[in-house]
Design a protein around this motif. Sequence first.
Motif, short mmCIF file in Angstrom:
data_model
loop_
_atom_site.label_atom_id
_atom_site.label_comp_id
_atom_site.label_asym_id
_atom_site.label_seq_id
_atom_site.Cartn_x
_atom_site.Cartn_y
_atom_site.Cartn_z
N ASN B 235 0.87 -1.18 0.00
CA ASN B 235 0.00 0.00 0.00
C ASN B 235 0.91 1.22 0.00
O ASN B 235 1.82 1.31 0.82
N VAL B 263 -1.90 -0.99 -3.73
CA VAL B 263 -3.02 -0.14 -3.33
C VAL B 263 -2.47 1.28 -3.20
O VAL B 263 -1.47 1.48 -2.51
N ARG B 347 -10.29 0.51 -1.57
CA ARG B 347 -9.89 0.30 -0.18
C ARG B 347 -10.37 1.48 0.65
O ARG B 347 -10.21 2.63 0.26
#
Lengths: 519, 519
Positions: B235, B263, B347
């Motif tokens: 991420n 992400v 997300r």
Amino acid sequence: MGDESAGRRRRSGGREGNARRVSGFHLEQMPWRIPKNPDRPTEPVDPEGVLAIHKGAMRILSEIGIEFLNDEALAIFRQAGCRVADQNVRMGEDFVMEMVRRAPASFTITPRNPERQVVIGDGHMVFVNVSSPPNSWDLVRGKRPGDFETFRDFMKLTQVFNCIHIAGGYPVEPIDIHPSVRHLDCLFEKLTLTDKVCHAYSLGRERVEDVMEMVRIAGGLSHAEFEASPRMYTNINSVSPLKHDFPMIDGALRLARRGQPVVVTPFTLAGAMAPVTMAGAVALSIAEGLAAVALLQYVAPGCPVAIGTFTSNVDMRTGAPAFGTPEYMRATQITGQLARFYGLPLRSSGVCTANVPDGQAMWETSNSLWAAVQSGTNMVYHAAGWLEGGLIASPEKFVMDCEVLQMIQRYMEPETFATDPDAIAFDAVREVGAGGHYFGCAHTQARYQTAFYNPIASDWRNYEAWAQDGAVESPERAHRIARGLIDGFEAPPMDPAIREELAAFVARRKEEGGAPTDF
Amino acid sequence: MGDESAGRRRRSGGREGNARRVSGFHLEQMPWRIPKNPDRPTEPVDPEGVLAIHKGAMRILSEIGIEFLNDEALAIFRQAGCRVADQNVRMGEDFVMEMVRRAPASFTITPRNPERQVVIGDGHMVFVNVSSPPNSWDLVRGKRPGDFETFRDFMKLTQVFNCIHIAGGYPVEPIDIHPSVRHLDCLFEKLTLTDKVCHAYSLGRERVEDVMEMVRIAGGLSHAEFEASPRMYTNINSVSPLKHDFPMIDGALRLARRGQPVVVTPFTLAGAMAPVTMAGAVALSIAEGLAAVALLQYVAPGCPVAIGTFTSNVDMRTGAPAFGTPEYMRATQITGQLARFYGLPLRSSGVCTANVPDGQAMWETSNSLWAAVQSGTNMVYHAAGWLEGGLIASPEKFVMDCEVLQMIQRYMEPETFATDPDAIAFDAVREVGAGGHYFGCAHTQARYQTAFYNPIASDWRNYEAWAQDGAVESPERAHRIARGLIDGFEAPPMDPAIREELAAFVARRKEEGGAPTDF
């Protein structure tokens, strides 16, 4: 709990809002408003599913029937052509739907202060205080039976918080007042301590008639004016499964005939008083609710009604009711779909199983309040103050819930999702550039005072600042706020002549013995 | 906290479920599942509004540009025909959208235990443990800096709870381990204490490469097998406004080139690092996110990516971030609309501002978790254990949040809103009749064991039973559960040869000095 300094310090500091200074205690809260829910409701069930539940309810009404423990209602149903056998009433879909179609999709209720008028339906959402717990609980005194002083305290909180729109049932049952005159004392307090819409329990002819008369007097209304539009309401519960008792139906008929709204709320606890499956529990609830709606619409065509949902599940280990569960949320959403199918306003609730205002209380209450939003609920009962599955009213919980209610109101304000060029703010992004800061830019400065929700009971400081100031957790903060608001309460204005007339009515009715207590 | 009797007593009693008995401590929880969200998302913005935010983001990308503090990225953008001036990169809508269209709408990630495979996208919703707080807090020890033992405790909770699907970042930063080798020790623990999907911080070449190698070893995979499908993810956060820094982009490129998901989560705090208006903050977030997505898709067409939202607002009195606010909820829902517009998985997070696991913590967390549901979020970061705006990880909060996550999973199960004839239950209503009870009927008996959600940390007993048993509030109950689970933890099985290979890799890399710590 005299030291309100922490609370006061937190709430100082130049924010706009509807500031209310009472005896040195300062509550910054959102102004009074009737929020309108802009969200498309959550619809767990497809149109065929809605129809299946509707058909299930109609089969219950036509093939099994509902018991009405009220001779007047039985006579009316007989007159309407329904099949009545003893106390069992069976009614066909055509009749039920014809009656349901008579009901308005929305209506207003206007209390003695016309600025506190509420809209029930039409996408609006109003919040009702906690109603009917026998006990109270607070941080200092713990759990104890309701009394009149505590009743008054809750009425003050009900009045002070702008996010509470309706003074519903008794927040606690004041057992130190004799039941024969309890409604007189309680309504006198409710009508003088608050200027919001209020409610009559349908617990016998005298009580209902007394409350209607007191609301009429408090509003300074003639009998004709009282009957011309809704001024108050009642909520009735069926005795699930499949029964309506005498006093509830009696009260509902009395209000409907005088143009006052009736909310019909079956208490269908899946696995106990209703099928263990949520759709079955909803179908039963709808059948019981529409049976009463049909009666009222036959007697008083077009009278304002709403259907309530109180479908939850039991804890299958103990048989005790559980609230704020996933099943409760789905039942509420599904009942919302049915309410829209019938074109009726919907009542649901803010509920939890927890015994004290801890984390569990707030996740359960949040579940139920967001389910109210998602279901398109128009009237949220017990929206502030409820604990222990409705056996406890708590002032701390009241304040904590009002925080959540205010956040829901803010959530519904169009500014939070505006997409006009000002909201997209391209020029501000260009002005601040890479690595810059938005605090100082003109776009922020023009908006910062009202850009975001401003909390009442939350502590948003970091851990160290919060710890240095006493590490006060949310129930204790809420306790201080409730105490400050109750101690500094000032009643809303009332014409002295009206107050005198109200007091005289109460005195006369007490002399007459109040209401019989033998049912 | 040795006495688990209250917890054990509450959780006994013959309910089905995925019982786990460890050293006498018994946790009845829902089985592992990847929930699928059946609800139509809440869409605060109309299609024109979505387009307005999209166009705002595109104007930011083409007229203002994003700074990439990474020479490799700048060279790639130059090659792709974008306008690069110093570190500023401007890109046109056609290029961005062509790149975005290359990304898959959903993908799987398969950890060393293939039964723990997760789906990111396609209507699924997975939950990630709390990641990256520097501190921990628990009921006994209060707030203290993170250490390795506490890191291990949280890994055990992450593994034990079936509703946690992914072992994300470090639940606490273990400052007693030197930063040069911290990733080696942490990943060894993560890969041996859990068998779930794990994550690499993009904090420099060596760390990223080490983690990829360790995940490969743990999975018993060849290099080709590792690269053939997603086995882990990273991420990355932009440095809002309008910047991507070196190590995050470097790590993202390394993962994307080996087929591992990235992400991209800008942290756009409205009023501080982003416009004070929520649509403006979302537009900025989208611009920053898509800039990185475009880079990755240019380099590795079709590589799995997701966009993250971390748009909230500041407390305008203090400038401090606030989480779980109404504005946060709307920003999350709106970003969900944009994610669907771009066809990318989303997300979001389970967040709160509160410092301790009290009522405030749970209303804020509930707000953010229900916003995740309403937004169609596919991956919920910080879903369990987060406090103080991400500065604290708490085992009590972890357990309390898992209760809410389980309720969300139950909420999504089709049985809660089924409308087949069995669910409508007409025959049961007829059988029980008016005034009867559903406990004993066949329809109930056939279903009662699985009909309703069965809680783990909630106490559903009445006040008196609860008080007599010690009046234990939810944080204390959660503390006992966490303690029992940690003390009785048993690691999932791992081939001893693989464990040895992993340990040897760690030893060798430590000998080599680990990762440089000078950036």
